[in-house]
Design a protein around this motif. Structure first.
Motif, mmCIF file in Angstrom:
data_model
loop_
_atom_site.group_PDB
_atom_site.id
_atom_site.type_symbol
_atom_site.label_atom_id
_atom_site.label_comp_id
_atom_site.label_asym_id
_atom_site.label_seq_id
_atom_site.Cartn_x
_atom_site.Cartn_y
_atom_site.Cartn_z
ATOM 1 N N LEU A 83 44.389 37.305 36.599
ATOM 2 C CA LEU A 83 44.123 38.391 37.547
ATOM 3 C C LEU A 83 44.093 39.742 36.834
ATOM 4 O O LEU A 83 43.230 40.583 37.115
ATOM 5 C CB LEU A 83 45.167 38.395 38.660
ATOM 6 N N GLN A 84 45.006 39.943 35.909
ATOM 7 C CA GLN A 84 45.033 41.197 35.148
ATOM 8 C C GLN A 84 43.732 41.379 34.363
ATOM 9 O O GLN A 84 43.151 42.469 34.370
ATOM 10 C CB GLN A 84 46.229 41.203 34.194
ATOM 11 N N THR A 85 43.264 40.334 33.724
ATOM 12 C CA THR A 85 42.035 40.404 32.939
ATOM 13 C C THR A 85 40.833 40.758 33.813
ATOM 14 O O THR A 85 40.034 41.641 33.462
ATOM 15 C CB THR A 85 41.795 39.061 32.208
ATOM 16 N N VAL A 86 40.707 40.088 34.948
ATOM 17 C CA VAL A 86 39.589 40.351 35.857
ATOM 18 C C VAL A 86 39.639 41.787 36.376
ATOM 19 O O VAL A 86 38.635 42.502 36.366
ATOM 20 C CB VAL A 86 39.587 39.350 37.035
ATOM 21 N N LEU A 87 40.803 42.218 36.817
ATOM 22 C CA LEU A 87 40.922 43.565 37.395
ATOM 23 C C LEU A 87 40.734 44.658 36.349
ATOM 24 O O LEU A 87 40.063 45.667 36.610
ATOM 25 C CB LEU A 87 42.268 43.712 38.102
ATOM 26 N N GLU A 88 41.291 44.473 35.171
ATOM 27 C CA GLU A 88 41.104 45.476 34.119
ATOM 28 C C GLU A 88 39.653 45.564 33.675
ATOM 29 O O GLU A 88 39.161 46.642 33.359
ATOM 30 C CB GLU A 88 42.024 45.196 32.935
ATOM 31 N N SER A 89 38.944 44.433 33.703
ATOM 32 C CA SER A 89 37.520 44.453 33.330
ATOM 33 C C SER A 89 36.691 45.243 34.336
ATOM 34 O O SER A 89 35.595 45.699 34.027
ATOM 35 C CB SER A 89 36.970 43.035 33.176
ATOM 36 N N GLU A 90 37.243 45.439 35.544
ATOM 37 C CA GLU A 90 36.574 46.228 36.576
ATOM 38 C C GLU A 90 37.068 47.670 36.603
ATOM 39 O O GLU A 90 36.695 48.436 37.482
ATOM 40 C CB GLU A 90 36.776 45.575 37.950
ATOM 41 N N GLY A 91 37.937 48.024 35.679
ATOM 42 C CA GLY A 91 38.380 49.406 35.556
ATOM 43 C C GLY A 91 39.682 49.750 36.241
ATOM 44 O O GLY A 91 40.091 50.912 36.242
ATOM 45 N N TYR A 92 40.361 48.773 36.810
ATOM 46 C CA TYR A 92 41.639 49.038 37.461
ATOM 47 C C TYR A 92 42.768 49.085 36.427
ATOM 48 O O TYR A 92 42.715 48.396 35.409
ATOM 49 C CB TYR A 92 41.962 47.954 38.501
ATOM 50 N N THR A 93 43.783 49.874 36.711
ATOM 51 C CA THR A 93 45.016 49.863 35.933
ATOM 52 C C THR A 93 45.908 48.802 36.559
ATOM 53 O O THR A 93 46.104 48.804 37.776
ATOM 54 C CB THR A 93 45.709 51.234 35.993
ATOM 55 N N VAL A 94 46.414 47.896 35.746
ATOM 56 C CA VAL A 94 47.173 46.762 36.273
ATOM 57 C C VAL A 94 48.580 46.746 35.701
ATOM 58 O O VAL A 94 48.777 46.812 34.489
ATOM 59 C CB VAL A 94 46.466 45.422 35.958
ATOM 60 N N GLU A 95 49.540 46.677 36.598
ATOM 61 C CA GLU A 95 50.937 46.434 36.255
ATOM 62 C C GLU A 95 51.231 44.996 36.670
ATOM 63 O O GLU A 95 50.589 44.475 37.585
ATOM 64 C CB GLU A 95 51.866 47.389 37.009
ATOM 65 N N THR A 96 52.218 44.371 36.032
ATOM 66 C CA THR A 96 52.519 42.984 36.367
ATOM 67 C C THR A 96 54.017 42.776 36.545
ATOM 68 O O THR A 96 54.835 43.522 36.003
ATOM 69 C CB THR A 96 52.008 42.018 35.273
ATOM 70 N N ALA A 97 54.343 41.755 37.329
ATOM 71 C CA ALA A 97 55.725 41.331 37.521
ATOM 72 C C ALA A 97 55.719 39.816 37.699
ATOM 73 O O ALA A 97 54.806 39.263 38.310
ATOM 74 C CB ALA A 97 56.328 42.013 38.740
ATOM 75 N N LEU A 98 56.746 39.169 37.158
ATOM 76 C CA LEU A 98 56.829 37.710 37.218
ATOM 77 C C LEU A 98 57.809 37.192 38.271
ATOM 78 O O LEU A 98 57.990 35.984 38.399
ATOM 79 C CB LEU A 98 57.204 37.148 35.841
ATOM 80 N N ASN A 99 58.429 38.112 39.027
ATOM 81 C CA ASN A 99 59.349 37.689 40.088
ATOM 82 C C ASN A 99 59.502 38.822 41.100
ATOM 83 O O ASN A 99 59.061 39.952 40.860
ATOM 84 C CB ASN A 99 60.699 37.255 39.509
ATOM 85 N N GLY A 100 60.146 38.505 42.213
ATOM 86 C CA GLY A 100 60.296 39.471 43.291
ATOM 87 C C GLY A 100 61.145 40.672 42.929
ATOM 88 O O GLY A 100 60.827 41.807 43.290
#
Length: 136
Positions: free
Chosen positions: A21-38
């Motif tokens: 998801l990060q790869t797809v969104l960043e390729s569209e120009g979005y800044t992406v933060e990630t988290a692996l749990n709640g």
């Protein structure tokens, strides 16, 4: 590729899903933060003030429902768009809108649907005011 200053938080306990998801969104120009749990998701929401949260439902400890309920208890994030990600039919027993999510994307993710919904919710949230408090 579009130029965007929108910040998306992707939350999933499966690192491969987050990376995709990060790869797809960043390729569209979005800044992406990630988290692996709640727990990490709540911290990132406070720290990064995202324009949209893509949130897996089924996670250990704090699941997507619990994260959404905590986010919605804070006035600062009352309008923050949350889109659930799920591979299951659990939303049929517990409707996501009643929990506080804005929408749902089923896994495996259709990337056209993903990008359409991300564009829809980030543009809608752009004009929302942000205050200064935190989610716990």
């Amino acid at each position: 590729m579009l130029t965007s200053h929108h910040r998306i938080l992707v939350v999933d306990d499966v690192a491969d899903n987050v990376f995709l998801l990060q790869t797809v969104l960043e390729s569209e120009g979005y800044t992406v933060e990630t988290a692996l749990n709640g727990k990490s998701a709540l911290e990132k929401i406070n720290d990064t003030d995202p324009d949209l949260v893509l949130l897996d439902i089924m996670m250990p400890e704090l699941n997507g429902y619990e994260v959404t309920q905590r986010v919605r208890q804070n006035e600062r994030f009352a309008e923050l768009p949350i889109v659930f990600l799920t591979a299951h039919d659990e939303c049929e027993q517990m409707p996501y809108i009643e929990i506080g999510a804005n929408d749902l994307i089923r896994k495996p993710v259709d990337f056209d649907e993903l990008l359409d919904k991300v564009a829809k919710y980030t543009h809608a949230y752009l004009s929302s005011a942000h205050s200064y408090s935190s989610v716990s």
